[in-house]
Motif scaffolding. Structure first.
Motif, PDB file in Angstrom:
ATOM      1  N   ASP A  74       0.818  -1.232   0.000  1.00 40.43           N
ATOM      2  CA  ASP A  74       0.000   0.000   0.000  1.00 40.43           C
ATOM      3  C   ASP A  74       0.845   1.273   0.000  1.00 40.43           C
ATOM      4  N   LEU A  75       1.941   1.256  -0.747  1.00 42.98           N
ATOM      5  CA  LEU A  75       2.714   2.468  -0.976  1.00 42.98           C
ATOM      6  C   LEU A  75       2.076   3.243  -2.118  1.00 42.98           C
ATOM      7  N   ALA A  76       2.072   4.569  -2.020  1.00 42.99           N
ATOM      8  CA  ALA A  76       1.382   5.417  -2.989  1.00 42.99           C
ATOM      9  C   ALA A  76       2.390   6.065  -3.942  1.00 42.99           C
ATOM     10  N   ALA A  77       2.393   5.601  -5.192  1.00 44.29           N
ATOM     11  CA  ALA A  77       3.311   6.127  -6.215  1.00 44.29           C
ATOM     12  C   ALA A  77       4.742   6.222  -5.691  1.00 44.29           C
ATOM     13  N   PRO A  78       5.301   5.108  -5.195  1.00 46.24           N
ATOM     14  CA  PRO A  78       6.682   5.148  -4.695  1.00 46.24           C
ATOM     15  C   PRO A  78       7.664   5.334  -5.841  1.00 46.24           C
ATOM     16  N   ASP A  87      17.692   1.033  10.996  1.00 40.88           N
ATOM     17  CA  ASP A  87      16.393   1.708  11.123  1.00 40.88           C
ATOM     18  C   ASP A  87      15.392   1.220  10.087  1.00 40.88           C
ATOM     19  N   GLY A  88      15.863   0.662   8.979  1.00 43.18           N
ATOM     20  CA  GLY A  88      14.958   0.154   7.963  1.00 43.18           C
ATOM     21  C   GLY A  88      15.255   0.711   6.590  1.00 43.18           C
ATOM     22  N   ILE A  89      14.203   0.993   5.838  1.00 41.21           N
ATOM     23  CA  ILE A  89      14.310   1.396   4.440  1.00 41.21           C
ATOM     24  C   ILE A  89      13.410   2.606   4.221  1.00 41.21           C
ATOM     25  N   LEU A  90      13.954   3.657   3.616  1.00 35.21           N
ATOM     26  CA  LEU A  90      13.169   4.834   3.273  1.00 35.21           C
ATOM     27  C   LEU A  90      12.675   4.736   1.836  1.00 35.21           C
ATOM     28  N   ILE A  91      11.442   5.177   1.621  1.00 34.55           N
ATOM     29  CA  ILE A  91      10.817   5.206   0.300  1.00 34.55           C
ATOM     30  C   ILE A  91      10.270   6.607   0.064  1.00 34.55           C
ATOM     31  N   SER A  92      10.516   7.165  -1.127  1.00 37.40           N
ATOM     32  CA  SER A  92       9.898   8.446  -1.485  1.00 37.40           C
ATOM     33  C   SER A  92       8.581   8.178  -2.206  1.00 37.40           C
ATOM     34  N   GLU A  93       7.547   8.962  -1.859  1.00 35.16           N
ATOM     35  CA  GLU A  93       6.270   8.891  -2.552  1.00 35.16           C
ATOM     36  C   GLU A  93       6.124  10.141  -3.409  1.00 35.16           C
ATOM     37  N   ARG A  94       6.008   9.920  -4.720  1.00 35.54           N
ATOM     38  CA  ARG A  94       6.073  11.021  -5.684  1.00 35.54           C
ATOM     39  C   ARG A  94       5.019  12.085  -5.456  1.00 35.54           C
ATOM     40  N   LEU A 362      18.397  -8.022  -3.316  1.00 39.24           N
ATOM     41  CA  LEU A 362      17.976  -6.847  -4.075  1.00 39.24           C
ATOM     42  C   LEU A 362      16.641  -6.369  -3.521  1.00 39.24           C
ATOM     43  N   LEU A 363      16.497  -5.055  -3.333  1.00 35.22           N
ATOM     44  CA  LEU A 363      15.207  -4.458  -3.008  1.00 35.22           C
ATOM     45  C   LEU A 363      14.571  -3.953  -4.297  1.00 35.22           C
ATOM     46  N   LEU A 364      13.250  -4.051  -4.382  1.00 35.79           N
ATOM     47  CA  LEU A 364      12.525  -3.694  -5.605  1.00 35.79           C
ATOM     48  C   LEU A 364      11.189  -3.087  -5.209  1.00 35.79           C
ATOM     49  N   ILE A 365      10.787  -1.989  -5.877  1.00 36.74           N
ATOM     50  CA  ILE A 365       9.452  -1.433  -5.665  1.00 36.74           C
ATOM     51  C   ILE A 365       8.687  -1.419  -6.979  1.00 36.74           C
ATOM     52  N   THR A 366       7.398  -1.781  -6.884  1.00 34.89           N
ATOM     53  CA  THR A 366       6.506  -1.666  -8.028  1.00 34.89           C
ATOM     54  C   THR A 366       5.995  -0.235  -8.121  1.00 34.89           C
ATOM     55  N   ASN A 367       5.359   0.075  -9.256  1.00 38.97           N
ATOM     56  CA  ASN A 367       4.901   1.449  -9.488  1.00 38.97           C
ATOM     57  C   ASN A 367       3.613   1.443 -10.303  1.00 38.97           C
ATOM     58  N   ASN A 368       2.612   0.711  -9.787  1.00 40.24           N
ATOM     59  CA  ASN A 368       1.342   0.583 -10.493  1.00 40.24           C
ATOM     60  C   ASN A 368       0.331   1.653 -10.113  1.00 40.24           C
ATOM     61  N   THR A 369       0.636   2.464  -9.085  1.00 38.85           N
ATOM     62  CA  THR A 369      -0.295   3.504  -8.635  1.00 38.85           C
ATOM     63  C   THR A 369       0.106   4.892  -9.127  1.00 38.85           C
ATOM     64  N   ASP A 370       0.987   4.949 -10.140  1.00 40.52           N
ATOM     65  CA  ASP A 370       1.477   6.254 -10.601  1.00 40.52           C
ATOM     66  C   ASP A 370       0.616   6.858 -11.696  1.00 40.52           C
ATOM     67  N   GLY A 371      -0.527   6.248 -12.006  1.00 37.11           N
ATOM     68  CA  GLY A 371      -1.405   6.782 -13.041  1.00 37.11           C
ATOM     69  C   GLY A 371      -1.232   6.126 -14.382  1.00 37.11           C
ATOM     70  N   ARG A 372      -0.199   5.304 -14.526  1.00 36.26           N
ATOM     71  CA  ARG A 372       0.038   4.635 -15.804  1.00 36.26           C
ATOM     72  C   ARG A 372      -0.081   3.114 -15.704  1.00 36.26           C
ATOM     73  N   GLY A 373      -0.170   2.628 -14.486  1.00 39.12           N
ATOM     74  CA  GLY A 373      -0.270   1.191 -14.306  1.00 39.12           C
ATOM     75  C   GLY A 373      -1.686   0.759 -13.986  1.00 39.12           C
ATOM     76  N   GLU A 374      -1.840  -0.531 -13.687  1.00 36.53           N
ATOM     77  CA  GLU A 374      -3.116  -1.101 -13.287  1.00 36.53           C
ATOM     78  C   GLU A 374      -2.941  -1.653 -11.876  1.00 36.53           C
ATOM     79  N   PRO A 375      -3.315  -0.853 -10.871  1.00 35.25           N
ATOM     80  CA  PRO A 375      -3.075  -1.270  -9.487  1.00 35.25           C
ATOM     81  C   PRO A 375      -3.779  -2.579  -9.138  1.00 35.25           C
ATOM     82  N   ARG A 376      -3.062  -3.399  -8.364  1.00 36.38           N
ATOM     83  CA  ARG A 376      -3.602  -4.643  -7.862  1.00 36.38           C
ATOM     84  C   ARG A 376      -3.777  -4.506  -6.354  1.00 36.38           C
ATOM     85  N   SER A 377      -4.433  -5.458  -5.753  1.00 37.91           N
ATOM     86  CA  SER A 377      -4.625  -5.422  -4.308  1.00 37.91           C
ATOM     87  C   SER A 377      -3.271  -5.359  -3.608  1.00 37.91           C
ATOM     88  N   GLY A 378      -3.109  -4.368  -2.709  1.00 38.87           N
ATOM     89  CA  GLY A 378      -1.856  -4.219  -1.969  1.00 38.87           C
ATOM     90  C   GLY A 378      -0.824  -3.338  -2.624  1.00 38.87           C
TER      91      GLY A 378
END
Length: 392
Positions: A74-78, A87-94, A362-378
């Motif tokens: 449930d990250l928003a346009a990461p 401390d963990g991992i930082l993610i930028s939300e566009r 490797l860490l990887l982030i999806t980007n389906n909520t950026d307006g160009r993808g098809e968001p899936r559950s989660g």
């Protein structure tokens, strides 16, 4: 897909006045000196220093095993990944302008927002990078404001549950902006310098103008000053002739790689040489006919890649594919064709960024909520990708 290596060609370019503007309120304004290099000169490239990691680097080619572990949903346009040690991992939300911490337990919370973000089109809060240790840790962030693209740094205060963003200090401003082609990836190289990718901001012909900061890779120190050994004296420009580069990373030997969106024909993976010209808009992809330009070591049809973030593990470059909706691996081979493979096609949707970890995963982030993808559950999701040495 067509792939090959060609020798680097360095280009001379005219230099015009460069102005680094002060920051906007509410950040305290600081004066940045204006660099006025000579009207024309030839670049004097200097080699990128080799990395000197504390631990022995991984060597040889690496491959995803196929195992994906979700770390946060449930990250928003990461847009960008930046680990912060224990401390963990930082993610930028566009679009929100927020910096989200994913802690080691998988809990996520916003530790603060970057002020002045004006998200629109492909612009917003883009690349982030962490620099320094302990009380000296700072988060560097590239973002689109109402007037330009710029980079700021913020102190990271506290730790664990109290980790937060301090006030912002301007690093560089006045970078060209547009609804798309904003570049936006930032990273510290093995030489300790800050590298910044900028898109051509739809001024395609000006990617060839060394006095225009769009369509470039820039090199600065952490304060925003121009290093004395930059290829164009007095200028932050490190390489030119780029369309929209969104991925930079280094191999253990100090080789710098950059991934770049093409227009209609070829996306590219390049080896970056200081002072070199990568041809846009005159050339897209491999073109042996013009010795002024450096050709890519790998290229893809734009539907197959649309590359964004990259990372290097061992001798393998991992490249996120947005439009291609897959992870690419590239094993550069000196004097021969680079070996490319694809993974997770059709499984994750758009992939925005990848980041190598100290444990060889490797860490990887999806980007389906950026307006160009098809968001899936989660969506969107941060994953850990298990890697193993390539067999055979």
């Amino acid at each position: 897909m067509s792939i090959r290596r060609t020798s680097a060609a360095l280009a001379a370019a005219a230099i015009t006045m460069l102005v680094l503007a002060g920051c906007e309120a509410p950040r305290p304004e600081r004066t940045v000196a204006t660099a006025t290099p000579p009207a024309s000169m030839s670049p004097t490239p200097t080699p990128t220093p080799n990395s000197t990691p504390a631990a022995r680097p991984l060597t040889g080619p690496y491959t995803p095993t196929g195992e994906l572990t979700p770390l946060a949903n449930d990250l928003a346009a990461p847009w960008s990944i930046a680990p912060v040690g224990t401390d963990g991992i930082l993610i930028s939300e566009r679009d929100s302008g927020q910096i989200v911490l994913v802690d080691p337990a998988g809990q996520k919370r916003a530790i603060g927002g970057v002020g002045g973000v004006a998200a629109a089109g492909e612009g917003g809060l883009l690349g982030i990078a962490v620099h320094g240790d302990g009380a000296e840790r700072r988060l560097f962030a590239y973002f689109t404001s109402a007037d330009d693209n710029r980079v700021v740094s913020c102190a990271l205060t506290g730790a664990g549950a109290s980790l937060a963003l301090g006030p912002a200090t301007e690093v560089i401003s006045g970078l060209p902006k547009a609804s798309n082609h904003n570049g936006g990836r930032i990273a510290f190289g093995p030489d300790g310098m800050l590298y910044v990718t900028t898109g051509d901001a739809n001024e395609r012909d000006r990617a060839q103008d060394a006095g225009y900061l769009g369509g470039k890779i820039l090199r600065l120190d952490a304060s925003g000053s121009v290093p004395a050994d930059n290829p164009f004296p007095g200028s932050p420009v490190y390489s030119l002739g780029h369309r929209n580069p969104q991925g930079i990373a280094w191999g253990a030997d100090g080789t710098m790689y950059a991934a770049e969106f093409g227009q209609d024909t070829w996306d590219e993976l390049n080896i970056i040489v200081p002072g070199a010209n990568y041809g846009w808009p005159t050339v897209e992809g491999v073109d042996d006919a013009d010795a002024r330009f450096v050709a890519p070591i790998a290229q893809w049809a734009t539907d197959d890649a649309s590359p964004s973030g990259i990372a290097v593990v061992g001798n393998t470059v991992f490249m996120a594919g947005l439009g291609g909706e897959r992870l690419w691996t590239i094993d550069p081979v000196e004097g021969a064709d680079s070996q490319t493979r694809e993974f997770f096609g059709g499984q994750l949707g758009r992939i925005r960024d990848v980041h190598a970890t100290d444990d060889g995963s490797l860490l990887l982030i999806t980007n389906n909520t950026d307006g160009r993808g098809e968001p899936r559950s989660g969506d969107d999701t941060l994953y850990r990708v298990t890697l193993a040495p390539t067999s055979g």
